[in-house]
Write an enzyme that holds these catalytic residues in place. Structure first.
Site, short mmCIF file in Angstrom:
data_model
loop_
_atom_site.label_atom_id
_atom_site.label_comp_id
_atom_site.label_asym_id
_atom_site.label_seq_id
_atom_site.Cartn_x
_atom_site.Cartn_y
_atom_site.Cartn_z
N LYS A 90 0.39 -3.31 18.52
CA LYS A 90 -0.99 -3.60 18.90
C LYS A 90 -1.00 -4.93 19.65
O LYS A 90 -1.27 -5.98 19.05
CB LYS A 90 -1.87 -3.71 17.65
CG LYS A 90 -2.07 -2.40 16.93
CD LYS A 90 -3.25 -2.44 15.98
CE LYS A 90 -2.90 -3.09 14.68
NZ LYS A 90 -3.88 -2.76 13.59
N ARG A 116 0.05 7.11 3.24
CA ARG A 116 1.38 6.91 3.82
C ARG A 116 2.07 8.24 4.13
O ARG A 116 2.97 8.31 4.95
CB ARG A 116 2.28 6.14 2.84
CG ARG A 116 1.86 4.71 2.56
CD ARG A 116 3.00 4.00 1.82
NE ARG A 116 2.57 2.77 1.15
CZ ARG A 116 2.51 1.57 1.73
NH1 ARG A 116 2.83 1.43 3.00
NH2 ARG A 116 2.14 0.51 1.04
N ASP A 119 -0.31 2.49 5.19
CA ASP A 119 -1.30 2.79 4.14
C ASP A 119 -2.64 2.14 4.39
O ASP A 119 -2.77 1.19 5.17
CB ASP A 119 -0.79 2.27 2.80
CG ASP A 119 -0.88 0.74 2.70
OD1 ASP A 119 -0.35 0.07 3.61
OD2 ASP A 119 -1.50 0.24 1.76
N ASP A 171 1.67 -6.41 14.71
CA ASP A 171 0.24 -6.72 14.79
C ASP A 171 0.08 -8.15 15.30
O ASP A 171 0.23 -8.39 16.49
CB ASP A 171 -0.35 -6.50 13.38
CG ASP A 171 -1.86 -6.56 13.31
OD1 ASP A 171 -2.51 -6.07 14.24
OD2 ASP A 171 -2.39 -7.10 12.33
N PHE A 184 -7.27 -0.15 13.00
CA PHE A 184 -6.47 -0.14 11.77
C PHE A 184 -6.04 1.29 11.50
O PHE A 184 -6.86 2.18 11.27
CB PHE A 184 -7.25 -0.69 10.58
CG PHE A 184 -6.38 -0.87 9.37
CD1 PHE A 184 -5.66 -2.05 9.18
CD2 PHE A 184 -6.25 0.15 8.44
CE1 PHE A 184 -4.83 -2.20 8.08
CE2 PHE A 184 -5.41 0.00 7.33
CZ PHE A 184 -4.71 -1.18 7.16
N VAL A 185 -4.74 1.54 11.54
CA VAL A 185 -4.22 2.91 11.46
C VAL A 185 -3.50 3.17 10.15
O VAL A 185 -3.01 2.25 9.48
CB VAL A 185 -3.29 3.21 12.66
CG1 VAL A 185 -4.07 3.21 13.96
CG2 VAL A 185 -2.12 2.24 12.72
N GLY A 187 5.90 -0.16 4.58
CA GLY A 187 5.43 0.71 5.66
C GLY A 187 6.51 1.38 6.48
O GLY A 187 6.30 2.46 7.03
N ASP A 200 7.09 -0.94 10.80
CA ASP A 200 6.15 0.12 11.18
C ASP A 200 5.30 -0.29 12.37
O ASP A 200 5.14 0.45 13.33
CB ASP A 200 5.28 0.52 9.98
CG ASP A 200 4.66 -0.67 9.25
OD1 ASP A 200 4.80 -1.83 9.71
OD2 ASP A 200 4.02 -0.44 8.20
P1 5GP Z 1 1.78 -8.95 11.44
O1 5GP Z 1 2.50 -10.04 10.74
O2 5GP Z 1 2.42 -8.48 12.71
O3 5GP Z 1 0.32 -9.28 11.64
O4 5GP Z 1 1.70 -7.83 10.37
C1 5GP Z 1 2.39 -6.72 10.42
C2 5GP Z 1 2.16 -5.95 9.13
O5 5GP Z 1 0.76 -5.81 8.84
C3 5GP Z 1 2.67 -4.56 9.37
O6 5GP Z 1 4.03 -4.46 9.05
C4 5GP Z 1 1.77 -3.77 8.45
O7 5GP Z 1 2.31 -3.79 7.16
C5 5GP Z 1 0.45 -4.51 8.47
N1 5GP Z 1 -0.46 -3.90 9.46
C6 5GP Z 1 -0.80 -4.40 10.66
N2 5GP Z 1 -1.64 -3.57 11.32
C7 5GP Z 1 -1.81 -2.51 10.52
C8 5GP Z 1 -2.55 -1.28 10.64
O8 5GP Z 1 -3.23 -0.97 11.64
N3 5GP Z 1 -2.47 -0.42 9.59
C9 5GP Z 1 -1.74 -0.68 8.46
N4 5GP Z 1 -1.76 0.23 7.50
N5 5GP Z 1 -1.02 -1.83 8.32
C10 5GP Z 1 -1.06 -2.72 9.33
MG MG Z 2 4.81 -3.79 7.40
#
Ligand code: 5GP
Ligand code: MG
Length: 185
Positions: free
Chosen positions: A135, A169, A163, A107, A156-157, A49, A104
């Site tokens: 987020k 992307r 993607d 979350d 979810f973006v 991403g 990117d």
């Molecule tokens: P975390 O470990 O912080 O939950 O996950 C982060 C990863 O989840 C990000 O690097 C991304 O790859 C994916 N992710 C989290 N939220 C989103 C979203 O809203 N859209 C997309 N496409 N990927 C997300």
């Molecule tokens: Mg990622």
């Protein structure tokens, strides 16, 4: 399935415009220049991403740096980070180096928290984290990025590297898909 239409047609709502992203990238570049501009850092993009964000960010950095990539995903759904599966590891030696992890979107926080531990374990002198999007409502672990571009709501973006099922992307902005497209997967 027809794939000839523009991915823009799949977007229900724009969350961050190209201009907003450009402004955020410029501000982050300024902050990084201030903090690591004299440290010859290694910027590590978290694949897949972060590839668009990293590419735009580094072209705004006018100091010596190196670039590497990692690909990792977190697993486990608990309130603590359960673990990290590394698909692609660092290729540079980070021992004694100042590292900036570039992702990117932040979350739950599990992936970056795990990656910070991993890179720290490799002997980095310091590890900072830089995310284009955040987020905060989704966080399950006690983790904040050092540099954040744009805070967004719990949606979810896609776009600008992000993607859905490997698509979208290439959109130059960040948006939310029409709901029926998420349901079709
Ligand atoms: P975390 O470990 O912080 O939950 O996950 C982060 C990863 O989840 C990000 O690097 C991304 O790859 C994916 N992710 C989290 N939220 C989103 C979203 O809203 N859209 C997309 N496409 N990927 C997300
Ligand atoms: Mg990622």
């Amino acid at each position: 399935m027809t794939t000839t239409h523009s991915p823009r047609e799949d977007i229900a709502e724009v969350i961050a415009t190209e201009a907003e992203i450009r402004d955020a990238v410029e501000r982050l570049a300024g902050e990084l220049t201030e903090d690591v501009g004299e440290l010859s850092p290694i910027l590590v993009g978290v694949l897949n991403g972060a590839f668009v964000f990293l590419a735009d960010l580094v072209r705004r950095l006018d100091f010596p740096l190196e670039i590497d990539f990692m690909n990792a995903s977190s697993y486990g759904e608990g309130t603590v980070s359960e673990g990290l599966e590394i698909q692609t590891d660092l290729s540079l030696d980070v021992e004694g180096r100042h590292v900036v992890l570039v992702d990117d979107i932040l979350d739950t926080g599990q992936t970056l928290q795990g990656l910070v531990r991993h890179v720290t374990g490799r002997g980095a002198a310091s590890v900072r984290t830089c995310c284009l999007l955040d987020k905060p409502a989704r966080r399950t672990v006690d983790f904040e990025a050092d540099y954040v571009g744009i805070e967004i709501p719990d949606r979810f973006v896609v776009g600008y590297g992000l993607d859905f099922a490997q698509r979208h992307r290439n959109l130059p902005f960040i948006g939310v898909l029409r709901p029926e497209l998420y349901q079709s997967q």
